[in-house]
Scaffold this motif. Structure first.
Motif, PDB file in Angstrom:
ATOM      1  N   VAL A   1      -2.220  63.055  -7.075  1.00 14.94           N
ATOM      2  CA  VAL A   1      -2.678  62.750  -5.780  1.00 14.94           C
ATOM      3  C   VAL A   1      -4.040  63.629  -5.690  1.00 14.94           C
ATOM      4  O   VAL A   1      -4.105  64.790  -5.883  1.00 14.94           O
ATOM      5  N   VAL A   2      -4.951  62.879  -5.332  1.00 13.46           N
ATOM      6  CA  VAL A   2      -6.564  63.378  -5.261  1.00 13.46           C
ATOM      7  C   VAL A   2      -7.118  63.313  -3.755  1.00 13.46           C
ATOM      8  O   VAL A   2      -7.262  62.041  -3.387  1.00 13.46           O
ATOM      9  N   THR A   3      -6.923  64.392  -2.980  1.00  8.52           N
ATOM     10  CA  THR A   3      -7.469  64.261  -1.664  1.00  8.52           C
ATOM     11  C   THR A   3      -9.117  64.044  -1.920  1.00  8.52           C
ATOM     12  O   THR A   3      -9.651  64.940  -2.698  1.00  8.52           O
ATOM     13  N   GLY A   4      -9.645  63.421  -0.898  1.00 10.05           N
ATOM     14  CA  GLY A   4     -11.068  63.165  -0.820  1.00 10.05           C
ATOM     15  C   GLY A   4     -11.561  62.327  -2.085  1.00 10.05           C
ATOM     16  O   GLY A   4     -12.539  62.800  -2.931  1.00 10.05           O
ATOM     17  N   GLY A   5     -10.526  61.519  -2.740  1.00  4.81           N
ATOM     18  CA  GLY A   5     -10.831  61.005  -4.163  1.00  4.81           C
ATOM     19  C   GLY A   5     -11.636  59.817  -4.375  1.00  4.81           C
ATOM     20  O   GLY A   5     -11.789  59.218  -5.202  1.00  4.81           O
ATOM     21  N   GLY A   6     -12.203  59.341  -3.121  1.00  6.00           N
ATOM     22  CA  GLY A   6     -13.251  58.072  -3.110  1.00  6.00           C
ATOM     23  C   GLY A   6     -14.462  58.218  -3.573  1.00  6.00           C
ATOM     24  O   GLY A   6     -15.003  57.107  -3.943  1.00  6.00           O
ATOM     25  N   THR A   7     -15.155  59.343  -3.563  1.00  4.09           N
ATOM     26  CA  THR A   7     -16.541  59.549  -3.971  1.00  4.09           C
ATOM     27  C   THR A   7     -16.628  61.017  -4.738  1.00  4.09           C
ATOM     28  O   THR A   7     -15.810  61.847  -4.794  1.00  4.09           O
ATOM     29  N   GLY A   8     -17.747  61.297  -5.088  1.00  3.64           N
ATOM     30  CA  GLY A   8     -18.098  62.437  -5.875  1.00  3.64           C
ATOM     31  C   GLY A   8     -17.130  63.156  -6.808  1.00  3.64           C
ATOM     32  O   GLY A   8     -16.636  62.342  -7.586  1.00  3.64           O
ATOM     33  N   VAL A   9     -17.131  64.438  -6.284  1.00  2.00           N
ATOM     34  CA  VAL A   9     -16.263  65.219  -7.411  1.00  2.00           C
ATOM     35  C   VAL A   9     -14.797  64.462  -7.471  1.00  2.00           C
ATOM     36  O   VAL A   9     -14.110  64.442  -8.314  1.00  2.00           O
ATOM     37  N   GLY A  10     -14.286  64.306  -6.176  1.00  2.00           N
ATOM     38  CA  GLY A  10     -12.855  63.690  -6.263  1.00  2.00           C
ATOM     39  C   GLY A  10     -12.672  62.443  -7.073  1.00  2.00           C
ATOM     40  O   GLY A  10     -11.786  62.377  -7.704  1.00  2.00           O
ATOM     41  N   LEU A  11     -13.699  61.467  -6.799  1.00  2.72           N
ATOM     42  CA  LEU A  11     -13.702  60.416  -7.949  1.00  2.72           C
ATOM     43  C   LEU A  11     -13.807  60.754  -9.370  1.00  2.72           C
ATOM     44  O   LEU A  11     -13.032  59.967 -10.128  1.00  2.72           O
ATOM     45  N   MET A  12     -14.617  61.567  -9.584  1.00  3.87           N
ATOM     46  CA  MET A  12     -14.691  61.996 -11.208  1.00  3.87           C
ATOM     47  C   MET A  12     -13.458  62.482 -11.455  1.00  3.87           C
ATOM     48  O   MET A  12     -12.563  62.278 -12.689  1.00  3.87           O
ATOM     49  N   ILE A  13     -12.776  63.221 -10.750  1.00  2.84           N
ATOM     50  CA  ILE A  13     -11.145  63.983 -11.056  1.00  2.84           C
ATOM     51  C   ILE A  13     -10.379  62.665 -11.277  1.00  2.84           C
ATOM     52  O   ILE A  13      -9.394  62.545 -12.119  1.00  2.84           O
ATOM     53  N   ALA A  14     -10.427  61.702 -10.305  1.00  2.00           N
ATOM     54  CA  ALA A  14      -9.439  60.555 -10.209  1.00  2.00           C
ATOM     55  C   ALA A  14      -9.541  59.671 -11.497  1.00  2.00           C
ATOM     56  O   ALA A  14      -8.474  59.481 -12.018  1.00  2.00           O
ATOM     57  N   GLN A  15     -10.702  59.652 -11.727  1.00  2.00           N
ATOM     58  CA  GLN A  15     -11.178  58.651 -13.073  1.00  2.00           C
ATOM     59  C   GLN A  15     -10.588  59.428 -14.274  1.00  2.00           C
ATOM     60  O   GLN A  15      -9.974  58.849 -15.118  1.00  2.00           O
ATOM     61  N   THR A  16     -10.808  60.672 -14.338  1.00  2.00           N
ATOM     62  CA  THR A  16     -10.451  61.380 -15.450  1.00  2.00           C
ATOM     63  C   THR A  16      -8.709  61.335 -15.768  1.00  2.00           C
ATOM     64  O   THR A  16      -8.351  61.129 -16.864  1.00  2.00           O
ATOM     65  N   LEU A  17      -8.213  61.671 -14.513  1.00  2.00           N
ATOM     66  CA  LEU A  17      -6.591  61.576 -14.611  1.00  2.00           C
ATOM     67  C   LEU A  17      -6.217  60.254 -14.945  1.00  2.00           C
ATOM     68  O   LEU A  17      -5.271  59.955 -15.876  1.00  2.00           O
ATOM     69  N   ALA A  18      -6.791  59.175 -14.398  1.00  2.00           N
ATOM     70  CA  ALA A  18      -6.303  57.717 -14.500  1.00  2.00           C
ATOM     71  C   ALA A  18      -6.706  57.453 -15.923  1.00  2.00           C
ATOM     72  O   ALA A  18      -6.065  56.650 -16.613  1.00  2.00           O
ATOM     73  N   ALA A  19      -7.917  57.766 -16.501  1.00  2.00           N
ATOM     74  CA  ALA A  19      -8.394  57.312 -17.748  1.00  2.00           C
ATOM     75  C   ALA A  19      -7.396  57.880 -19.071  1.00  2.00           C
ATOM     76  O   ALA A  19      -7.199  57.360 -20.148  1.00  2.00           O
ATOM     77  N   ASN A  20      -6.858  58.869 -18.625  1.00  2.00           N
ATOM     78  CA  ASN A  20      -5.876  59.445 -19.494  1.00  2.00           C
ATOM     79  C   ASN A  20      -4.319  59.075 -19.197  1.00  2.00           C
ATOM     80  O   ASN A  20      -3.393  59.824 -19.910  1.00  2.00           O
ATOM     81  N   GLY A  21      -3.960  58.243 -18.468  1.00  3.72           N
ATOM     82  CA  GLY A  21      -2.627  57.581 -18.447  1.00  3.72           C
ATOM     83  C   GLY A  21      -2.033  57.765 -17.003  1.00  3.72           C
ATOM     84  O   GLY A  21      -1.034  57.198 -16.975  1.00  3.72           O
ATOM     85  N   ALA A  22      -2.569  58.523 -16.009  1.00  4.47           N
ATOM     86  CA  ALA A  22      -1.991  58.844 -14.822  1.00  4.47           C
ATOM     87  C   ALA A  22      -2.037  57.655 -13.693  1.00  4.47           C
ATOM     88  O   ALA A  22      -3.004  57.194 -13.811  1.00  4.47           O
TER      89      ALA A  22
END
Length: 305
Positions: free
Chosen positions: A21-42
């Motif tokens: 779960v990434v709060t504020g995950g729609g833009t900026g740093v949150g989106l970078m983190i969400a992409q990182t986790l998802a690209a590696n299988g989460a």
């Protein structure tokens, strides 16, 4: 097909089977983190108040062709971190769908502003500018979103995080708090007092949560990231149609000069953020740290730490 070497990046940083779960995950740093986790299988739930932004980010950046063969997915979920009712409702939805959460990234945050005058303008002008700052919409809002809400969001997700160790990964749940180098400095970064004070409080809250949640009856890891400057709506003022922001190095360079920065000459990249996030997400031997990721900003200003 042969398994990857146990010390290869593929083996070390795979997040297959993880729920995040990434709060504020729609833009900026949150989106970078969400992409990182998802690209590696989460499977990553991104939350925020702007539903259209969340849906766009999930549609664009969660597409299988974007995430690759090892990717997981990105799921948009509306949640207001300042509302206990909204947070509880979100926890209930994820509990029903997943039953556990491996990684909670407390990323949502707000920048309140700064006084319009500085000490060089003299005590009267600086005093008036400081007094003109909004108490509710600046100081109280900064602490409400940047500190208090992080506490309650973590509390609400705690039972799901505690269940992670019984899930498919067998690893304990992990909280990653997006703090800021602003919370480490004596300098105010051109007088952004409310933001830096709230981030200093968030760093201390991170250390306290790390201590308490390491209890054997809870067994959840907590770590923080004291980030420097990365492109986001907060640092650049805008984002494009895919909710990503781009920094102007020339403009950023002038901003750094105004604070005495010498080593750093650009903002960080998603790749530079991703490598640290993956380490914190997967390394069960890292507990209670606050990692500075700032391109040498604090190094250039050692007297301010």
């Amino acid at each position: 097909m042969a398994s990857p070497h146990p010390l290869s990046a593929a083996a070390l940083f795979s997040l297959k089977g993880y729920v995040a779960v990434v709060t504020g995950g729609g833009t900026g740093v949150g989106l970078m983190i969400a992409q990182t986790l998802a690209a590696n299988g989460a499977k990553v739930y991104i939350t925020g108040r702007r539903v259209e932004v969340l849906e766009t980010s999930a549609h664009v950046h969660g597409a299988p062709e974007r995430l690759g063969a090892s990717g997981g997915g990105i799921v948009p979920l509306a949640m207001d971190v300042t509302s206990k009712e909204s947070v509880r409702a979100t926890v209930a939805k994820i509990t029903e769908k997943e039953g556990f959460v491996n990684i909670l990234v407390n990323n949502a945050g707000v920048w309140g502003g700064r006084p319009t005058a500085s000490p060089k303008d003299g005590p009267e002008a600086f005093s008036e500018a400081m007094m003109a700052e909004e108490k509710e919409d600046n100081w109280q809002k900064s602490f409400d979103i940047n500190v208090t809400s992080q506490y309650f969001v973590t509390a609400a997700f705690l039972p799901l995080l505690a269940k992670a160790v019984s899930g498919p990964t067998g690893k304990v749940g992990s909280v990653i708090n997006n703090c800021s180098v602003g919370g480490c400095l004596r300098m105010s970064q051109n007088r952004q007092f409310s933001y830096n004070a709230s981030k200093a409080a968030f760093i201390h809250l991170t250390r306290q949560l790390a201590f308490e949640l390491s209890h054997e009856q809870v067994n959840v890891r907590v770590n923080g990231l004291a980030l420097g400057y990365f492109p986001s709506e907060m640092t650049t003022g805008e984002s494009n149609g895919e909710n990503e922001s781009t920094a102007s190095n020339e403009q950023f360079g002038k901003f750094l000069e105004s604070m005495g920065g010498r080593i750093l000459n650009r903002m960080g990249t998603p790749q530079e953020l991703a490598s640290v996030v993956l380490m914190l997400a997967t390394n069960d031997f890292v507990w209670g740290t606050v990692t500075i990721v700032d391109g040498g900003f604090t190094l250039a200003l050692p007297g301010n730490m």
